[in-house]
Design a protein around this motif. Structure first.
Motif, mmCIF file in Angstrom:
data_model
loop_
_atom_site.group_PDB
_atom_site.id
_atom_site.type_symbol
_atom_site.label_atom_id
_atom_site.label_comp_id
_atom_site.label_asym_id
_atom_site.label_seq_id
_atom_site.Cartn_x
_atom_site.Cartn_y
_atom_site.Cartn_z
ATOM 1 N N HIS A 181 -90.852 148.567 73.891
ATOM 2 C CA HIS A 181 -90.462 147.206 74.262
ATOM 3 C C HIS A 181 -91.535 146.596 75.166
ATOM 4 N N LEU A 182 -92.071 147.396 76.070
ATOM 5 C CA LEU A 182 -93.132 146.912 76.949
ATOM 6 C C LEU A 182 -94.382 146.581 76.145
ATOM 7 N N PHE A 183 -94.741 147.449 75.199
ATOM 8 C CA PHE A 183 -95.942 147.191 74.414
ATOM 9 C C PHE A 183 -95.812 145.888 73.629
ATOM 10 N N ARG A 184 -94.637 145.634 73.074
ATOM 11 C CA ARG A 184 -94.481 144.391 72.311
ATOM 12 C C ARG A 184 -94.721 143.172 73.199
ATOM 13 N N LEU A 185 -94.269 143.211 74.443
ATOM 14 C CA LEU A 185 -94.509 142.096 75.360
ATOM 15 C C LEU A 185 -95.998 141.941 75.673
ATOM 16 N N LEU A 186 -96.712 143.065 75.782
ATOM 17 C CA LEU A 186 -98.152 142.997 76.023
ATOM 18 C C LEU A 186 -98.885 142.422 74.812
ATOM 19 N N LEU A 187 -98.470 142.828 73.627
ATOM 20 C CA LEU A 187 -99.068 142.282 72.409
ATOM 21 C C LEU A 187 -98.758 140.795 72.282
ATOM 22 N N LEU A 188 -97.522 140.415 72.579
ATOM 23 C CA LEU A 188 -97.126 139.006 72.540
ATOM 24 C C LEU A 188 -97.948 138.188 73.529
ATOM 25 N N TYR A 189 -98.258 138.772 74.672
ATOM 26 C CA TYR A 189 -99.026 138.069 75.706
ATOM 27 C C TYR A 189 -100.442 137.783 75.224
ATOM 28 N N HIS A 190 -101.077 138.775 74.623
ATOM 29 C CA HIS A 190 -102.486 138.633 74.241
ATOM 30 C C HIS A 190 -102.683 138.068 72.842
ATOM 31 N N ASP A 191 -101.761 138.343 71.931
ATOM 32 C CA ASP A 191 -101.924 137.854 70.561
ATOM 33 C C ASP A 191 -100.557 137.553 69.945
ATOM 34 N N PRO A 192 -99.986 136.410 70.293
ATOM 35 C CA PRO A 192 -98.644 136.081 69.784
ATOM 36 C C PRO A 192 -98.595 135.930 68.265
ATOM 37 N N GLU A 193 -99.711 135.542 67.659
ATOM 38 C CA GLU A 193 -99.717 135.394 66.202
ATOM 39 C C GLU A 193 -99.546 136.748 65.513
ATOM 40 N N LEU A 194 -100.283 137.740 65.965
ATOM 41 C CA LEU A 194 -100.170 139.080 65.392
ATOM 42 C C LEU A 194 -98.788 139.661 65.658
ATOM 43 N N CYS A 195 -98.291 139.459 66.865
ATOM 44 C CA CYS A 195 -96.949 139.947 67.218
ATOM 45 C C CYS A 195 -95.897 139.320 66.319
ATOM 46 N N SER A 196 -96.012 138.026 66.082
ATOM 47 C CA SER A 196 -95.059 137.328 65.224
ATOM 48 C C SER A 196 -95.135 137.846 63.789
ATOM 49 N N PHE A 197 -96.343 138.120 63.321
ATOM 50 C CA PHE A 197 -96.513 138.636 61.951
ATOM 51 C C PHE A 197 -95.805 139.980 61.790
ATOM 52 N N LEU A 198 -95.996 140.870 62.760
ATOM 53 C CA LEU A 198 -95.355 142.181 62.688
ATOM 54 C C LEU A 198 -93.834 142.064 62.824
ATOM 55 N N ASP A 199 -93.378 141.120 63.666
ATOM 56 C CA ASP A 199 -91.938 140.882 63.788
ATOM 57 C C ASP A 199 -91.358 140.394 62.463
ATOM 58 N N THR A 200 -92.105 139.528 61.786
ATOM 59 C CA THR A 200 -91.650 139.008 60.501
ATOM 60 C C THR A 200 -91.493 140.129 59.482
ATOM 61 N N LYS A 201 -92.388 141.099 59.564
ATOM 62 C CA LYS A 201 -92.324 142.251 58.663
ATOM 63 C C LYS A 201 -91.269 143.263 59.109
ATOM 64 N N LYS A 202 -90.637 142.980 60.263
ATOM 65 C CA LYS A 202 -89.643 143.888 60.841
ATOM 66 C C LYS A 202 -90.226 145.274 61.109
ATOM 67 N N LEU A 203 -91.514 145.278 61.446
ATOM 68 C CA LEU A 203 -92.196 146.523 61.799
ATOM 69 C C LEU A 203 -92.230 146.629 63.320
ATOM 70 N N LEU A 204 -91.357 147.447 63.867
ATOM 71 C CA LEU A 204 -91.229 147.571 65.318
ATOM 72 C C LEU A 204 -92.299 148.503 65.869
ATOM 73 N N PRO A 205 -92.728 148.284 67.121
ATOM 74 C CA PRO A 205 -93.807 149.097 67.682
ATOM 75 C C PRO A 205 -93.563 150.599 67.644
ATOM 76 N N ASP A 206 -92.309 151.030 67.858
ATOM 77 C CA ASP A 206 -92.070 152.472 67.886
ATOM 78 C C ASP A 206 -92.320 153.125 66.528
ATOM 79 N N GLU A 207 -92.317 152.341 65.450
ATOM 80 C CA GLU A 207 -92.486 152.906 64.116
ATOM 81 C C GLU A 207 -93.920 153.325 63.833
ATOM 82 N N TYR A 208 -94.883 152.755 64.551
ATOM 83 C CA TYR A 208 -96.264 153.194 64.372
ATOM 84 C C TYR A 208 -96.889 153.727 65.665
#
Length: 349
Positions: free
Chosen positions: A76-103
């Motif tokens: 959950h913390l990593f997703r917030l860090l990714l959202l902070y630095h690259d919200p576009e990439l974070c949104s793309f992965l969210d759209t794919k429903k690929l959660l950080p813990d899965e990779y």
């Protein structure tokens, strides 16, 4: 690198180290714990059993994040860090429903050993451990994702499992010659991230004492929270503040007029409700200012949104923040406690 006899001796040492750790800590070993992977570099460099155990214990207690499990706090913390630095990439992965813990799960629990060649892992550890910053692991994996952004975004038709497989392969593309630049880039991102999250989550993620993690609080955060004290330090323009905040005060005009931080920008939430066109114009003007300042990355102002600190009123602040995130504006944070928290901090100081 190890001959057959030395390999067998190393495997025996690893088994004894894990067995002693389990017995002394009253825990059970699990094949998916990542412990065996953590011991591999220690065996690879020919470390003796006693030193191997001491290093293994130090790694687990000081560097491997606690709660490395599906839906765990580190992810959950990593997703917030990714959202902070690259919200576009974070949104793309969210759209794919690929959660950080899965990779990220095998990466973080083994400090990338399970996903890299052994010589690369050893070179990385030699730099990483010298920094004595356990949070640097988060920024190492952040760099891996951001550097591969174009490749990830060029795979819009890939299903979730295929995308997971693609991302999981990235660490294996690292070579020993990449490590210095790789770690330097991770340190660069770490320095340009709000620092208050470290204080908030160090005890939960890296303390040897038992601290109950607050999953719901972190999982429900709209963006990275920042302490009022950090924002105030930045607005004083003191040397050593690597993050320069541009405070966006989202309280109504009457509250803003009664008192506000110097140089803060007032974005009236009433515009969002009653005059969306004027709100869009004000938002674009704000984004243009930030973009102009961002011509030099070192001078980029990071937008920190400030509410009143009253939950009911701040619902509109969350709507405003969401609007900026939908525009993929990077470096967006929310001041914890709002203006009430600011007054409390100034009073206590």
């Amino acid at each position: 690198r190890l001959d057959e006899a030395k390999r067998e001796a190393a495997v025996m040492d690893m088994r004894l180290v894990i067995g002693f750790y389990c017995k002394s800590r009253s825990v059970h070993y699990s094949s998916d714990s990542g412990w065996a992977e953590l011991l591999l570099p220690l065996a690879y460099v020919g470390m003796g059993r006693s030193d191997m155990y001491n290093c293994f214990y130090a790694l687990l207690s000081k560097y491997v994040p606690k709660e490395c499990k599906p839906n765990g706090l580190p992810f959950h913390l990593f997703r917030l860090l990714l959202l902070y630095h690259d919200p576009e990439l974070c949104s793309f992965l969210d759209t794919k429903k690929l959660l950080p813990d899965e990779y990220l799960l095998p990466w973080l629990r083994s400090l990338l050993v399970s996903s890299c060649e052994m010589d690369v892992a050893c070179s990385m550890w030699s730099v990483y451990l010298m920094e004595r910053d356990p949070f640097l692991a988060f920024f190492l994996v952040l760099v891996i994702l951001i550097n591969a952004k174009d490749f990830i975004m060029e795979s819009p038709d890939s299903d979730k499992e295929k995308l997971k497989e693609i991302i999981s392969s990235f660490p294996r593309q690292l070579s020993s010659g990449d490590i210095d630049d790789f770690c330097s880039l991770a340190e660069y991102y770490a320095a340009r991230t709000p620092q208050s999250f470290r204080k908030d989550y160090h005890g939960v993620l890296f303390s040897t004492s038992r601290v109950t993690p607050s999953y719901s609080t972190l999982a429900q955060q709209l963006c990275l929270p920042v302490s009022i004290s950090e924002v105030l330090e930045s607005t004083k323009d003191q040397e050593g503040c690597s993050v320069k905040y541009f405070v966006v005060d989202c309280r109504p005009l009457d509250q803003y007029s009664c008192g506000h931080l110097p140089a803060s920008y007032q974005l009236d939430p009433n515009l969002l409700l009653h005059s969306p066109t004027d709100f869009d114009v004000a938002s674009e003007r704000l984004c243009s200012r930030i973009n102009r300042a961002g011509a030099n990355p070192d001078n980029t102002e990071h937008m920190c949104f400030l509410g009143s600190g009253r939950e009911l009123e701040d619902q509109f602040v969350y709507m405003i923040v969401a609007k900026f995130l939908q525009k993929f504006v990077p470096y967006v944070s929310l001041a914890k406690g709002g203006f009430i928290g600011e007054h409390t901090e100034l009073f206590l100081s």
